[in-house]
Write a protein that holds these residues in place. Structure first.
Motif, PDB file in Angstrom:
ATOM      1  N   LYS A 191       0.833  -1.207   0.000  1.00 18.71           N
ATOM      2  CA  LYS A 191       0.000   0.000   0.000  1.00 18.71           C
ATOM      3  C   LYS A 191       0.867   1.256   0.000  1.00 18.71           C
ATOM      4  N   MET A 192       1.927   1.263   0.818  1.00 17.63           N
ATOM      5  CA  MET A 192       2.797   2.439   0.873  1.00 17.63           C
ATOM      6  C   MET A 192       3.535   2.634  -0.453  1.00 17.63           C
ATOM      7  N   ILE A 193       3.976   1.520  -1.041  1.00 13.48           N
ATOM      8  CA  ILE A 193       4.728   1.615  -2.296  1.00 13.48           C
ATOM      9  C   ILE A 193       3.799   1.973  -3.458  1.00 13.48           C
ATOM     10  N   GLY A 194       2.604   1.395  -3.454  1.00 11.09           N
ATOM     11  CA  GLY A 194       1.662   1.669  -4.522  1.00 11.09           C
ATOM     12  C   GLY A 194       1.736   0.671  -5.659  1.00 11.09           C
ATOM     13  N   LYS A 195       2.559  -0.336  -5.512  1.00 11.60           N
ATOM     14  CA  LYS A 195       2.668  -1.404  -6.500  1.00 11.60           C
ATOM     15  C   LYS A 195       3.425  -2.563  -5.858  1.00 11.60           C
TER      16      LYS A 195
END
Length: 499
Positions: free
Chosen positions: A259-263
């Motif tokens: 979620k933090m990375i986005g991928k």
């Protein structure tokens, strides 16, 4: 395509072939390591004290060399510190890796000219094996960050001394120096919070492609990046595609990271320690890490549930079984002999030999005879959160043997990023999974010896505050997943969410 990534691919294939060559002959490889270790150390003080001259087989070794921990090794370390040579290994150590001990105070683990190269080679080979398998070498063109301890080296009785991660920083190959982050000056900052803030300032505008560190501390770095920029990590670092980690199981952190990375990004798990670099992940889609049998380390194993018996059976890789919890014992070219590193492992494959770290032999709950280990609590939490949107930052588990009312229970201290909508259902799922994995726990619940576990919610950054309060914020320090007493639990109680 950059010249570095072009050159990396044929080198990676050569390394992959070499690694799988010795992995295909595991028993022969370990026998060769064993004989070389005994031959090279027979004239040391330890070798003379333990009859190395007459050790010709593994059975001879078991007869002459007992299992030991740091307390048993300490008298030999003291001799080295008094200036003696040829004590545990030929000559004197190049370094002492300083680690925190629970009963021994600071521990000084020797690193020798024979052992040190294997720490560097293993980390390098882990990356090259990934390149050989996936064909992805693009990360070598961008910036790489290694969240680690300070590289400042002290001296103790003429021997250089520091944290392992700081010592290793002195051995980063020249071809990686221009890519490496953070700067030397920032890496030398002792205060972890100040250090992470400085790393954020240095890296936020860079093309970061590889990020490495213990998940809990990388999470702190990511949170600070996001707070400063208002963007996801993949927006800040669009070419970030490889996460390298070790020290703890990544699974409890995976959903939060994605979620933090986005991928999704590829990851490589490592198993390094001051005592040796033991394993790395060699396949993206295989469970477990390849046990490094050709790295100057001879391995023994003792079943964890027999470890505290008077004469537990010691075995080599020839006799291990899948999915059995073993205490790992090592003898090394740094002069550790029959040494209990404290970690427990399970084999996920025997062709080749791959392992997962299942916990610490001192980190368990058996206040009622349940023998609960870290792997079980991590798996139970994963099962209860998977696909639910529930997100956990950190957790630990302790027994409550003397509750104010009712039966005893296991108390789970959890810092949520996103809480369950139905806490009762969440608790029920964890407890059911614990019963499913651990028959002793099941019997205690069914027999009304224990009641269903309870969850105590911890405030935001409560675990970080606790680690800071005991002087262990950052670096290689991490929260034990479970304890057999209330020492950590009692400290965390002051950080719980008030209902």
């Amino acid at each position: 395509m950059n010249i570095k990534s072009i050159l990396a691919k044929p080198i990676a294939k050569r390394i992959q072939n070499r690694v799988y060559k010795w992995a295909a002959e595991p028993k022969k490889t370990q026998e060769k390591v064993f004989k070389k270790l005994i031959a090279q150390a027979k004239n040391t003080t330890f070798g003379k004290d333990h009859n190395f001259e007459n050790i010709n087989s593994y059975q001879d070794f078991k007869t002459n060399v007992p299992i030991r921990d740091y307390e048993d090794l300490k008298p030999y370390v003291e001799q080295i510190l008094q200036g003696k040579s040829d004590v545990l290994w030929r000559g004197k150590p190049l370094y002492f890796a300083k680690t925190s001990g629970t009963t021994s105070g600071a521990k000084y683990i020797p690193l020798t000219k024979e052992s040190m190269p294997f720490h560097i080679k293993a980390a390098r080979n882990a990356l090259l094996m990934y390149i050989a398998e996936t064909g992805n070498a693009d990360f070598v063109n961008g910036k790489m960050i290694f969240l680690q301890g300070s590289p400042i080296i002290d001296e103790k009785k003429g021997i250089k001394t520091g944290r392992l991660s700081g010592i290793v920083a002195h051995f980063v190959p020249n071809y990686l120096q221009k890519n490496r982050m953070p700067s030397w000056e920032t890496n030398c900052i002792d205060d972890w919070e100040i250090k992470v803030d400085a790393i954020v300032e240095e890296t936020i505008q860079e093309d970061m492609t590889l990020i490495s560190g213990i998940p809990s501390w990388v999470q702190m770095y990511f949170e600070k990046l996001t707070a400063k920029s208002g963007k996801s990590i993949s927006e800040i670092f669009p070419n970030f595609n490889l996460f390298v980690y070790g020290g703890v199981n990544f699974e409890p952190y995976r959903n939060k990271f994605e979620k933090m990375i986005g991928k999704k990004v590829d990851s490589i798990e490592l198993f390094p320690a001051s005592e040796g670099f033991f394993a790395f992940q060699d396949k993206q889609n295989e469970k477990g890490m390849l046990l490094l049998l050709n790295s100057g380390i001879f391995y023994e194993f003792i079943k964890a549930d027999e470890f505290f018996d008077e004469n537990p059976e010691r075995i080599t890789i020839s006799d291990v079984e899948l999915e059995v919890n073993y205490v790992m014992i090592i003898s090394t070219n740094a002069g550790l002999w029959g040494y209990n590193i404290g970690d427990t492992v399970q084999f996920t494959s025997l062709k080749p030999y791959r392992i997962i770290v299942s916990g610490r032999i001192k980190h368990f709950i058996s206040a009622f005879g349940e023998h609960v280990i870290a792997k079980e609590v991590e798996h139970a939490l994963k099962a209860a959160t998977e696909g639910t949107g529930i997100s956990v930052n950190e957790f630990t588990v302790a027994p409550q043997t003397n509750p104010d009312s009712g039966l005893p229970y296991h108390e789970w201290f959890i810092e949520f990023e996103k809480e369950p909508l139905d806490m009762t259902d969440f608790i029920s799922k964890i407890d059911s999974k614990m019963q499913e994995q651990n028959s002793y726990y099941y019997d205690l619940i069914i027999g009304n010896i224990l009641q269903t576990l309870k969850v105590t919610k911890i405030k935001k950054d409560g675990f970080q505050d606790y680690m800071k309060s005991i002087g262990k914020l950052g670096g290689q320090n991490k929260i034990p997943r479970l304890s057999n007493d209330r020492k950590i639990a009692d400290k965390l109680t002051s950080k719980k969410v008030q209902s």
